[in-house]
Design an enzyme around this catalytic site. Structure first.
Site, PDB file in Angstrom:
ATOM      1  N   GLY A   7      49.569  32.968  32.045  1.00  0.00           N
ATOM      2  CA  GLY A   7      50.814  33.880  32.229  1.00  0.00           C
ATOM      3  C   GLY A   7      50.827  33.999  33.883  1.00  0.00           C
ATOM      4  N   GLY A   8      51.908  34.553  34.176  1.00  0.00           N
ATOM      5  CA  GLY A   8      52.205  35.086  35.692  1.00  0.00           C
ATOM      6  C   GLY A   8      51.432  36.602  35.911  1.00  0.00           C
ATOM      7  N   GLY A  12      50.114  40.306  31.090  1.00  0.00           N
ATOM      8  CA  GLY A  12      49.617  40.766  29.828  1.00  0.00           C
ATOM      9  C   GLY A  12      48.657  39.852  29.337  1.00  0.00           C
ATOM     10  CB  SER A  14      43.947  40.182  30.802  1.00  0.00           C
ATOM     11  OG  SER A  14      43.551  39.289  32.249  1.00  0.00           O
ATOM     12  CB  THR A  33      36.380  34.098  37.921  1.00  0.00           C
ATOM     13  OG1 THR A  33      37.641  34.711  37.756  1.00  0.00           O
ATOM     14  CG2 THR A  33      35.617  33.489  36.618  1.00  0.00           C
ATOM     15  CG  HIS A  50      41.068  43.548  34.081  1.00  0.00           C
ATOM     16  ND1 HIS A  50      41.175  42.393  33.265  1.00  0.00           N
ATOM     17  CD2 HIS A  50      42.206  43.516  34.583  1.00  0.00           C
ATOM     18  CE1 HIS A  50      42.328  41.707  33.605  1.00  0.00           C
ATOM     19  NE2 HIS A  50      43.068  42.777  34.618  1.00  0.00           N
ATOM     20  NE  ARG A  53      42.869  45.207  29.002  1.00  0.00           N
ATOM     21  CZ  ARG A  53      43.396  44.534  30.056  1.00  0.00           C
ATOM     22  NH1 ARG A  53      44.240  45.183  30.825  1.00  0.00           N
ATOM     23  NH2 ARG A  53      42.875  43.497  30.552  1.00  0.00           N
ATOM     24  NE  ARG A  54      35.117  43.617  30.235  1.00  0.00           N
ATOM     25  CZ  ARG A  54      35.396  43.562  31.506  1.00  0.00           C
ATOM     26  NH1 ARG A  54      36.366  43.075  31.843  1.00  0.00           N
ATOM     27  NH2 ARG A  54      34.552  44.034  32.376  1.00  0.00           N
ATOM     28  CD  GLU A  62      30.889  41.472  37.241  1.00  0.00           C
ATOM     29  OE1 GLU A  62      31.641  40.928  37.714  1.00  0.00           O
ATOM     30  OE2 GLU A  62      30.952  42.610  36.475  1.00  0.00           O
TER      31      GLU A  62
END
Length: 173
Positions: A7-8, A12, A14, A33, A50, A53-54, A62
């Site tokens: 996706g760009g 959305g 992720s 990454t 991010h 949200r997980r 990492e």
């Protein structure tokens, strides 16, 4: 099983990848990454969003050195979610990646891998030599990933469209 989610920027992708990983019913390890530069408050905020949200029970690895990604893939049991290949490419000196090493590590896995990548044709990149090299390297990596993936999804505005396999696509001259 390899699932590639393209996706760009801010598409959305992720979130879609996280939903897929969660639905697979196994333990999930998120491989990040991106190295966070604490001086870049915008990037740090994006990474924090991010992370928030997980699910708390997911493990996070990492990927501090770009060369470590294939090794991490070999060491992780359960679902692995790699976010993202664009950042992985950007962290390589000269933007040159060892795609075959990554593809080999994915092929050795017995558990699912969900891979997030930027579709460079839909994202902003600098109109410079470096920008063109990044787009070329990531674009070729995405094509190689799609060739071995069991599923490829394109995410636009938070909605995912499953792309047909190369044998299913109608190609016209």
């Amino acid at each position: 099983m390899i699932i590639l989610v393209l996706g760009g920027t801010r598409s959305g992708k992720s979130g879609v990848a996280e939903s897929i990983a969660q639905s697979l019913g196994l333990a999930v390890t998120y491989v990040a990454t991106a190295a966070v530069d604490e001086k870049d408050s915008d990037h740090a905020a994006r990474v924090a969003a991010h992370q928030a949200r997980r699910p708390k029970h997911w493990s996070t690895v990492e990927c501090e050195e770009p060369e470590d990604l294939p090794r991490h893939l070999d060491e992780i049991d359960g679902v692995v979610l790699v976010d993202s290949l664009g950042t992985w490419v950007a962290h390589h000196s000269g933007l040159t990646v060892e795609a075959d090493g990554l593809l080999d590590a994915l092929a050795r896995r017995t558990d699912p891998a969900v891979i997030v990548s930027e579709e460079v044709g839909l994202s902003v990149h600098a109109p410079t030599e470096l920008g063109r090299r990044f787009a070329d390297e990531l674009g070729m990596l995405n094509q190689k990933m799609a060739a071995v993936a069991d599923r490829v999804l394109l995410v636009v505005a938070g909605r995912a469209l499953e792309l047909p396999g190369s044998d299913e696509a109608v190609l016209r001259p």
